[in-house]
Write a protein that holds these residues in place. Structure first.
Motif, PDB file in Angstrom:
ATOM      1  N   THR A  19       0.823  -1.208   0.000  1.00 13.42           N
ATOM      2  CA  THR A  19       0.000   0.000   0.000  1.00 13.42           C
ATOM      3  C   THR A  19       0.857   1.258   0.000  1.00 13.42           C
ATOM      4  O   THR A  19       0.532   2.242  -0.679  1.00 13.42           O
ATOM      5  CB  THR A  19      -0.955  -0.014   1.211  1.00 13.42           C
ATOM      6  OG1 THR A  19      -1.829  -1.144   1.077  1.00 13.42           O
ATOM      7  CG2 THR A  19      -1.772   1.250   1.281  1.00 13.42           C
ATOM      8  N   THR A  20       1.952   1.244   0.739  1.00 14.48           N
ATOM      9  CA  THR A  20       2.860   2.396   0.733  1.00 14.48           C
ATOM     10  C   THR A  20       3.409   2.646  -0.660  1.00 14.48           C
ATOM     11  O   THR A  20       3.498   3.792  -1.115  1.00 14.48           O
ATOM     12  CB  THR A  20       4.012   2.169   1.728  1.00 14.48           C
ATOM     13  OG1 THR A  20       3.476   2.008   3.040  1.00 14.48           O
ATOM     14  CG2 THR A  20       4.975   3.341   1.730  1.00 14.48           C
ATOM     15  N   ASP A  40      -8.925   1.604  -3.822  1.00 10.95           N
ATOM     16  CA  ASP A  40      -8.536   0.729  -2.717  1.00 10.95           C
ATOM     17  C   ASP A  40      -9.425  -0.507  -2.756  1.00 10.95           C
ATOM     18  O   ASP A  40     -10.546  -0.503  -2.260  1.00 10.95           O
ATOM     19  CB  ASP A  40      -8.689   1.464  -1.383  1.00 10.95           C
ATOM     20  CG  ASP A  40      -8.199   0.630  -0.196  1.00 10.95           C
ATOM     21  OD1 ASP A  40      -7.707  -0.498  -0.433  1.00 10.95           O
ATOM     22  OD2 ASP A  40      -8.324   1.091   0.948  1.00 10.95           O
ATOM     23  N   ASP A  42      -8.660  -3.372  -1.336  1.00 17.58           N
ATOM     24  CA  ASP A  42      -8.333  -4.229  -0.194  1.00 17.58           C
ATOM     25  C   ASP A  42      -9.411  -4.088   0.880  1.00 17.58           C
ATOM     26  O   ASP A  42      -9.642  -2.983   1.386  1.00 17.58           O
ATOM     27  CB  ASP A  42      -6.972  -3.815   0.361  1.00 17.58           C
ATOM     28  CG  ASP A  42      -6.485  -4.718   1.487  1.00 17.58           C
ATOM     29  OD1 ASP A  42      -7.261  -5.586   1.943  1.00 17.58           O
ATOM     30  OD2 ASP A  42      -5.339  -4.541   1.911  1.00 17.58           O
ATOM     31  N   GLN A  44      -9.301  -4.607   3.870  1.00 12.08           N
ATOM     32  CA  GLN A  44      -8.756  -4.056   5.116  1.00 12.08           C
ATOM     33  C   GLN A  44      -8.721  -2.529   5.107  1.00 12.08           C
ATOM     34  O   GLN A  44      -8.603  -1.902   6.151  1.00 12.08           O
ATOM     35  CB  GLN A  44      -7.345  -4.594   5.354  1.00 12.08           C
ATOM     36  CG  GLN A  44      -7.286  -6.094   5.534  1.00 12.08           C
ATOM     37  CD  GLN A  44      -5.854  -6.579   5.685  1.00 12.08           C
ATOM     38  OE1 GLN A  44      -5.246  -6.436   6.739  1.00 12.08           O
ATOM     39  NE2 GLN A  44      -5.313  -7.160   4.628  1.00 12.08           N
ATOM     40  N   ASN A  46      -6.424  -0.398   4.041  1.00 15.17           N
ATOM     41  CA  ASN A  46      -5.175   0.238   4.469  1.00 15.17           C
ATOM     42  C   ASN A  46      -4.878   1.518   3.686  1.00 15.17           C
ATOM     43  O   ASN A  46      -4.415   2.511   4.255  1.00 15.17           O
ATOM     44  CB  ASN A  46      -4.003  -0.736   4.331  1.00 15.17           C
ATOM     45  CG  ASN A  46      -4.050  -1.843   5.366  1.00 15.17           C
ATOM     46  OD1 ASN A  46      -4.620  -1.673   6.440  1.00 15.17           O
ATOM     47  ND2 ASN A  46      -3.479  -2.988   5.052  1.00 15.17           N
ATOM     48  N   GLU A  49      -7.085   4.339   4.817  1.00 12.05           N
ATOM     49  CA  GLU A  49      -6.525   4.938   6.028  1.00 12.05           C
ATOM     50  C   GLU A  49      -5.282   5.753   5.711  1.00 12.05           C
ATOM     51  O   GLU A  49      -5.109   6.871   6.213  1.00 12.05           O
ATOM     52  CB  GLU A  49      -6.183   3.850   7.036  1.00 12.05           C
ATOM     53  CG  GLU A  49      -5.569   4.377   8.321  1.00 12.05           C
ATOM     54  CD  GLU A  49      -5.240   3.279   9.324  1.00 12.05           C
ATOM     55  OE1 GLU A  49      -4.774   3.609  10.424  1.00 12.05           O
ATOM     56  OE2 GLU A  49      -5.455   2.088   9.006  1.00 12.05           O
ATOM     57  N   GLY A  50      -4.395   5.200   4.870  1.00 13.14           N
ATOM     58  CA  GLY A  50      -3.132   5.867   4.550  1.00 13.14           C
ATOM     59  C   GLY A  50      -3.289   7.110   3.709  1.00 13.14           C
ATOM     60  O   GLY A  50      -2.325   7.859   3.531  1.00 13.14           O
TER      61      GLY A  50
END
Length: 262
Positions: A19-20, A40, A42, A44, A46, A49-50
């Motif tokens: 994700t980063t 996104d 996923d 989850q 991530n 959020e990021g």
């Protein structure tokens, strides 16, 4: 006219910083002046959020899952959120039911492609962040984008994970009559050990035709993620900006002949 270049960022091995990498590739393209849509995929959330959009993860329907199942019934305004660097199709808690919900659809592996066809107008790049495992959601990302950015750690387990990924991609290509090309390999969280150097050499030998980018372990990358942005908008500078810029410039060279739908 051709649409935007689509790319998915995936590696079924968890913990590789997928994700980063996805966020910073998108941020680098934005820095070059490109309009980017980030998806996104996923469950989850991530990337949601990021990118500082965690509140959207708990939004009421219609959500991304609803849009995948019936894209014509969902407005882009329901699922596309604004970020200073890119527009974002956020994940949602409902996506935890995606594997079973999508598997019941007759065109289970091409639902994302249908959705993107309806919402990607005006963008030059679509970046899809995949779940950290193979399955129907990753199938959708691979079939919809046909271009693969692979994050991998410089450790021996990456050899097996890449072999499995390419075997899986090969099967998907045959089943769905698509050609999925790896366009970049990102060696992530590199440190200065002999094992790291040996793995970098292995990556170059194993995938000689795939551009390799070396992202060294930097606290600034995690801090930018925590602050909800890429390193290009973060307060703290890092030398890894040049790596992501180089990757974005390679993508520009590869896809420069495309025209964006108006």
């Amino acid at each position: 006219m051709a649409g935007p270049a689509r790319l998915c960022v995936t590696n079924q091995k968890g913990g590789v910083g997928k994700t980063t990498v996805a966020i910073n590739v998108a941020g680098a393209l934005n820095e070059l002046g490109r309009n980017v849509l980030f998806v996104d995929l996923d469950p989850q959330g991530n990337a949601t959020e990021g990118l500082g959009l965690l509140e959207a993860y708990d939004d009421e329907p219609p959500t991304l899952l609803d849009a995948l199942i019936d894209p014509e019934a969902v407005s882009p305004d329901d699922i596309v959120h604004s970020h200073s660097e890119m527009d974002v199709v956020t994940s949602n808690i409902d996506m935890n039911a995606a594997a079973s919900a999508l598997a019941r659809q007759s065109n289970a592996e091409t639902l994302l492609e249908d959705l993107l066809d309806g919402i990607e107008e005006g963008y030059e790049y679509v970046i899809v962040d995949c779940p950290p495992h193979l399955g129907v959601l990753t199938d959708n990302a691979l079939c919809a984008t046909e271009n693969l950015v692979i994050p991998a750690l410089t450790e021996p387990t990456s050899k097996r994970s890449l072999e499995l990924l390419f075997d899986y991609v090969g099967s998907l290509e045959m089943d769905h009559d698509v050609e999925i090309e790896p366009v970049a390999l990102v060696a992530n969280r590199i440190e200065t050990t002999r094992e790291d150097e040996e793995m970098l050499a292995w990556f170059e030998d194993a995938l000689p035709d795939v551009p390799l980018y070396r992202v060294r372990k930097r606290v600034a990358l995690q801090r930018a993620f925590t602050d909800g942005k890429s390193v290009f908008e973060a307060d703290e500078e890092t030398d890894m900006e040049t790596v992501f810029t180089a990757l974005a410039e390679t993508l520009e060279d590869r896809f420069s002949t495309r025209e964006v739908t108006a």
